[in-house]
Design a protein around this motif. Sequence first.
Motif, short mmCIF file in Angstrom:
data_model
loop_
_atom_site.label_atom_id
_atom_site.label_comp_id
_atom_site.label_asym_id
_atom_site.label_seq_id
_atom_site.Cartn_x
_atom_site.Cartn_y
_atom_site.Cartn_z
N HIS A 1 15.31 42.57 33.44
CA HIS A 1 16.58 43.00 34.02
C HIS A 1 16.35 44.12 35.02
CE1 HIS A 1 17.98 40.91 30.40
NE2 HIS A 1 19.15 40.76 31.02
N SER B 1 18.01 46.90 37.67
CA SER B 1 19.23 47.63 38.02
C SER B 1 19.61 47.27 39.45
CB SER B 1 19.02 49.13 37.91
OG SER B 1 18.11 49.57 38.91
N GLY C 1 26.00 38.01 35.75
CA GLY C 1 24.74 38.08 35.01
C GLY C 1 24.55 37.03 33.94
N GLU D 1 20.86 34.78 32.51
CA GLU D 1 20.23 34.90 31.19
C GLU D 1 19.54 33.59 30.82
OE1 GLU D 1 20.14 37.66 28.95
OE2 GLU D 1 20.77 38.72 30.74
N GLN E 1 15.96 39.42 37.04
CA GLN E 1 17.38 39.10 37.23
C GLN E 1 18.19 40.37 37.45
OE1 GLN E 1 16.98 37.45 33.11
NE2 GLN E 1 19.15 37.97 32.99
N HIS F 1 20.82 42.78 36.76
CA HIS F 1 21.63 43.15 35.60
C HIS F 1 23.07 43.44 36.04
CE1 HIS F 1 22.55 44.61 31.64
NE2 HIS F 1 22.92 45.79 32.11
#
Length: 349
Positions: A133, A135, A201, A205, A221, A223
């Motif tokens: 994840h 930021s 998001g 996942e 990815q 977040h």
Amino acid sequence: MQLYNKYNKEQLIKQLHDEDFTRTTISFYRYVRISDPQIFRDELYREWFSLNCFGRIYVAREGINAQMSVPTANLDAFLEQLNSREQLKNMPIKYAVEDNGKSFYKLTIKVRPKIVADGLDDQAFDVTNVGRHLSATEFHEQIGKPDVLVVDMRNHYESEIGHFEGAICPEADTFREEIDLVVEQLKEEKERKILLYCTGGVRCEKASAYLKHHGFQDVNQLHGGIIEYAQQIKRLNLKSKFVGKNFVFDERLGESINGEVIAHCHQCGKKCDAHTNCANNLCHILFIQCAECASHFQGCCSEECKEVLHAPVEERDLYVQAFQRKFGNRKAFRKGFSQKIKKLDLRYE
């Protein structure tokens, strides 16, 4: 109490526009074990109905996915209710970038097999082995680097009106279709750094775990998705690397991130990023239409659909049969594909 809405759409929209208070549009999701989704759903409906909440919420054994409109005065009470449930405690909440308070007009909570329709067999791969994840600032700093591939995990009609600079935007109509398309399209890039993003998001996942299952080495990815990115970039006074509008699945259909319009009217080609559904409910295709074309076509995607819209009731069955012969069912009108916006000679088939 009745655990579902009992008013028609017109009544609900009128009630919404007659409200004399503000609403806050939020979204959240969580993969968490829910032993009895139906009981969980009914409990949530009672609680959120009492707070006059609206929204579209999916509950499954694997968790919850929610987009909601909460009266601003009741927001603290709503968050307290979330925290009172172990499964929903300390829930990361994403707030809309542009919010007119009219995002939803009723409360809908549905029990589904999954919180995102991905069509995947979750037993075939480790769904918990997700990507790293990032930021908003980490993601922002990585965009544009030569060794990085940025991949939009949303449907084509979403990325058409807005996306990150240099992003790969597959022409997929569904999330399930897109996952396999990305794996195939990037099969020679498994050593590259992959940056995935979606609206909030939740799709990333599952997508990141699926890519790792297929041998991708460095999967990352965003977040909180585009929504969180937009909030953070604005707070930090950074120039957005997301251009255009973020598509949202509510009455707004989009919120501008950097003020640019990058899409075009599907009928005349003029710059425009306003999505609408064809006013002919036999079609109902989602497409981009400017104000001038909306006036000329009366909200329809073609002259033929405009003709159907005004056809006498006794003739509508003939049009229904013609649509069914030509397309089988409404799913043949793939969402937002501009090549589908064309004349349909239905009367003489």
